[in-house]
Design an enzyme around this catalytic site. Structure first.
Site, PDB file in Angstrom:
ATOM      1  N   ARG A 236       0.872  -1.179   0.000  1.00  0.00           N
ATOM      2  CA  ARG A 236       0.000   0.000   0.000  1.00  0.00           C
ATOM      3  C   ARG A 236       0.908   1.227   0.000  1.00  0.00           C
ATOM      4  O   ARG A 236       1.927   1.262   0.706  1.00  0.00           O
ATOM      5  CB  ARG A 236      -0.905   0.025   1.236  1.00  0.00           C
ATOM      6  N   GLU A 265      -2.404   7.593  -4.872  1.00  0.00           N
ATOM      7  CA  GLU A 265      -2.785   6.963  -6.147  1.00  0.00           C
ATOM      8  C   GLU A 265      -4.266   7.107  -6.464  1.00  0.00           C
ATOM      9  O   GLU A 265      -4.670   6.958  -7.622  1.00  0.00           O
ATOM     10  CB  GLU A 265      -2.407   5.484  -6.148  1.00  0.00           C
ATOM     11  N   HIS A 297      -0.801  -0.049  -9.750  1.00  0.00           N
ATOM     12  CA  HIS A 297      -1.561  -1.003  -8.931  1.00  0.00           C
ATOM     13  C   HIS A 297      -2.076  -2.172  -9.782  1.00  0.00           C
ATOM     14  O   HIS A 297      -3.264  -2.468  -9.800  1.00  0.00           O
ATOM     15  CB  HIS A 297      -2.723  -0.306  -8.218  1.00  0.00           C
TER      16      HIS A 297
HETATM   17  P1  NAI Z   1      -1.574 -11.253   4.900  1.00  0.00           P
HETATM   18  O1  NAI Z   1      -2.580 -10.778   5.884  1.00  0.00           O
HETATM   19  O2  NAI Z   1      -1.583 -12.696   4.480  1.00  0.00           O
HETATM   20  O3  NAI Z   1      -0.090 -10.916   5.418  1.00  0.00           O
HETATM   21  C1  NAI Z   1       0.265  -9.698   5.993  1.00  0.00           C
HETATM   22  C2  NAI Z   1       1.431  -9.990   6.930  1.00  0.00           C
HETATM   23  O4  NAI Z   1       1.949  -8.749   7.400  1.00  0.00           O
HETATM   24  C3  NAI Z   1       1.034 -10.818   8.155  1.00  0.00           C
HETATM   25  O5  NAI Z   1       1.891 -11.928   8.298  1.00  0.00           O
HETATM   26  C4  NAI Z   1       1.196  -9.832   9.315  1.00  0.00           C
HETATM   27  O6  NAI Z   1       1.576 -10.461  10.520  1.00  0.00           O
HETATM   28  C5  NAI Z   1       2.281  -8.937   8.754  1.00  0.00           C
HETATM   29  N1  NAI Z   1       2.427  -7.657   9.435  1.00  0.00           N
HETATM   30  C6  NAI Z   1       1.490  -6.919  10.079  1.00  0.00           C
HETATM   31  N2  NAI Z   1       2.056  -5.812  10.601  1.00  0.00           N
HETATM   32  C7  NAI Z   1       3.370  -5.853  10.292  1.00  0.00           C
HETATM   33  C8  NAI Z   1       4.483  -5.009  10.547  1.00  0.00           C
HETATM   34  N3  NAI Z   1       4.332  -3.893  11.255  1.00  0.00           N
HETATM   35  N4  NAI Z   1       5.685  -5.366  10.061  1.00  0.00           N
HETATM   36  C9  NAI Z   1       5.850  -6.515   9.354  1.00  0.00           C
HETATM   37  N5  NAI Z   1       4.828  -7.352   9.086  1.00  0.00           N
HETATM   38  C10 NAI Z   1       3.609  -7.036   9.543  1.00  0.00           C
HETATM   39  O7  NAI Z   1      -1.748 -10.295   3.638  1.00  0.00           O
HETATM   40  P2  NAI Z   1      -1.293 -10.575   2.133  1.00  0.00           P
HETATM   41  O8  NAI Z   1      -2.371 -11.284   1.403  1.00  0.00           O
HETATM   42  O9  NAI Z   1       0.066 -11.157   2.124  1.00  0.00           O
HETATM   43  O10 NAI Z   1      -1.248  -9.073   1.571  1.00  0.00           O
HETATM   44  C11 NAI Z   1      -0.314  -8.131   2.081  1.00  0.00           C
HETATM   45  C12 NAI Z   1      -0.701  -6.757   1.591  1.00  0.00           C
HETATM   46  O11 NAI Z   1      -0.505  -6.677   0.181  1.00  0.00           O
HETATM   47  C13 NAI Z   1      -2.181  -6.402   1.778  1.00  0.00           C
HETATM   48  O12 NAI Z   1      -2.418  -5.850   3.062  1.00  0.00           O
HETATM   49  C14 NAI Z   1      -2.415  -5.381   0.705  1.00  0.00           C
HETATM   50  O13 NAI Z   1      -2.216  -4.104   1.257  1.00  0.00           O
HETATM   51  C15 NAI Z   1      -1.338  -5.666  -0.335  1.00  0.00           C
HETATM   52  N6  NAI Z   1      -1.881  -6.117  -1.614  1.00  0.00           N
HETATM   53  C16 NAI Z   1      -1.513  -5.440  -2.758  1.00  0.00           C
HETATM   54  C17 NAI Z   1      -2.007  -5.837  -3.985  1.00  0.00           C
HETATM   55  C18 NAI Z   1      -1.595  -5.158  -5.268  1.00  0.00           C
HETATM   56  O14 NAI Z   1      -2.233  -5.395  -6.303  1.00  0.00           O
HETATM   57  N7  NAI Z   1      -0.558  -4.343  -5.284  1.00  0.00           N
HETATM   58  C19 NAI Z   1      -2.977  -6.928  -4.087  1.00  0.00           C
HETATM   59  C20 NAI Z   1      -3.226  -7.616  -2.836  1.00  0.00           C
HETATM   60  C21 NAI Z   1      -2.718  -7.197  -1.645  1.00  0.00           C
END
Ligand code: NAI
Length: 336
Positions: A236, A265, A297
């Site tokens: 993000r 964005e 994105h």
């Molecule tokens: P997820 O929920 O499976 O993993 C997120 C991880 O981040 C978790 O393991 C959590 O413990 C960790 N986390 C939380 N706070 C943290 C911190 N302060 N420092 C380090 N790690 C921390 O989510 P997923 O599916 O892996 O997605 C991650 C992010 O990717 C989403 O939140 C979304 O913002 C972004 N995303 C971007 C997309 C794009 O098209 N560019 C598409 C899908 C998701």
């Protein structure tokens, strides 16, 4: 159920119509081009559910309009939910559902595409060759083998990136409040953020945007990074302080920057603005660097991901209609 779908693009229509048809065509999907905002929320009048995407702003004012209009479900076509005022949703009785896991590989593979393209200057080579310039000066890359990759957030996407980079024989460091033993077994080493930044040739961000991760990469963090390291953000936009990143690029602290997301964005991405004058001077400055690669994105944008997003969204709406509970509700515990 009548569903008002904000920020609808032709590809949303294609995949959601297919998923709805596969579910017996039970929902009436009303596609709206408008982005969700307090001003446009009124367009949901008559709908039982609203479907929104990453740059739709489901703030308290929009949610109040929904609640007054009888909308009971906000079904996000995204994993992230930083654009929703969850406290307001709870207060107003609007259930928020999301698509927690739709092809993490779609985002992970785009992340790796950015790493490879930036490292080998593919974006510059492509333009040069088309101009008849076959010189190699300025295109020097490095072998990924043996390099250190720091992954911030090893959830579904970060874990997929870790596995791919291990395949390149990289040393993989990670930071996550919840270390993943399966990744540790593969050789991933968990570290604090400063230690990860100091030891990584490539830093890639895969944590959610929360108050705690807002501007996680700021001027101080950039000072911790290895000089000339690569920074990738496909998570993000607001996790990176863009002005600090620009200063880091100018000083050489950041050697290569890949962004699929940008903190402002919302006014730019997903639209064809090629006939207009770019009004965002910070973004315009980013585009002037030869060592910056920006995609709008698009990391999620694969056929597999769009199919999964549409199927889960329709399943959320169907379950909510039948039982009053969506399949993947955003837990109110996340408010903590
Ligand atoms: P997820 O929920 O499976 O993993 C997120 C991880 O981040 C978790 O393991 C959590 O413990 C960790 N986390 C939380 N706070 C943290 C911190 N302060 N420092 C380090 N790690 C921390 O989510 P997923 O599916 O892996 O997605 C991650 C992010 O990717 C989403 O939140 C979304 O913002 C972004 N995303 C971007 C997309 C794009 O098209 N560019 C598409 C899908 C998701």
């Amino acid at each position: 159920m009548q569903v008002a779908i904000f920020s609808a693009k032709p590809y949303d229509r294609q995949f959601l119509d297919a998923a709805n048809a596969a579910a017996g065509g039970r929902h009436h999907l009303a596609y709206l081009e408008a982005r969700l905002s307090p001003e446009t929320a009124v367009l949901a009048q008559g709908a039982g559910a609203v479907c929104a995407f990453v740059n739709d702003q489901a703030d308290a004012a929009a949610l109040e309009t929904f609640a007054a209009a009888g909308v009971r479900l906000l079904a996000l076509r995204s994993a992230g939910f930083n654009n929703v005022d969850l406290a307001a949703a709870r207060r107003l009785g609007v259930t928020v559902a999301r698509v927690p896991a739709y092809s993490p590989e779609s985002v992970a593979e785009h992340t790796v595409a950015m790493i490879l393209a930036l490292n080998r200057r593919i974006h510059r080579a492509y333009a040069r060759v088309r101009e008849g310039n076959f010189a190699l000066d300025g295109l020097l890359g490095f072998d990924l083998k043996g390099r250190s990759v720091g992954i911030v957030g090893t959830g579904r996407i970060g874990a997929a990136v870790a596995r791919i980079m291990l395949g390149f024989s990289c040393r993989v460091l990670a930071h996550d409040p919840y270390p993943d033993p399966a990744l540790e077994a593969l050789g991933v080493t968990y570290a604090t953020v400063p230690d990860l930044l100091a030891a990584s040739d490539i830093v890639t961000l895969h944590c959610p945007l929360t108050p705690g991760t807002h501007h996680l990469i700021d001027a101080a963090a950039i000072r911790h990074m290895r000089r000339g390291a690569m920074l990738i953000n496909t998570s993000r936009g607001a996790i990176v302080d863009t002005r600090a990143a620009i200063a880091g690029l100018k000083s050489g602290a950041i050697g290569l920057l890949g962004l699929d997301v940008y903190e402002e964005e919302g006014d730019l991405f997903f639209e064809d603005l090629s006939g207009q004058v770019l009004q965002d001077d910070v973004f315009a400055r980013l585009l002037t660097f030869p060592n910056v690669l920006v995609t709008a994105h698009q990391a999620f944008f694969t056929a597999e991901a769009l199919t999964a997003i549409a199927e889960t969204t329709i399943a959320n709406i169907t379950a909510f209609e039948e039982t009053g509970r969506a399949v993947h509700e955003v837990s109110t515990e996340k408010l903590a």
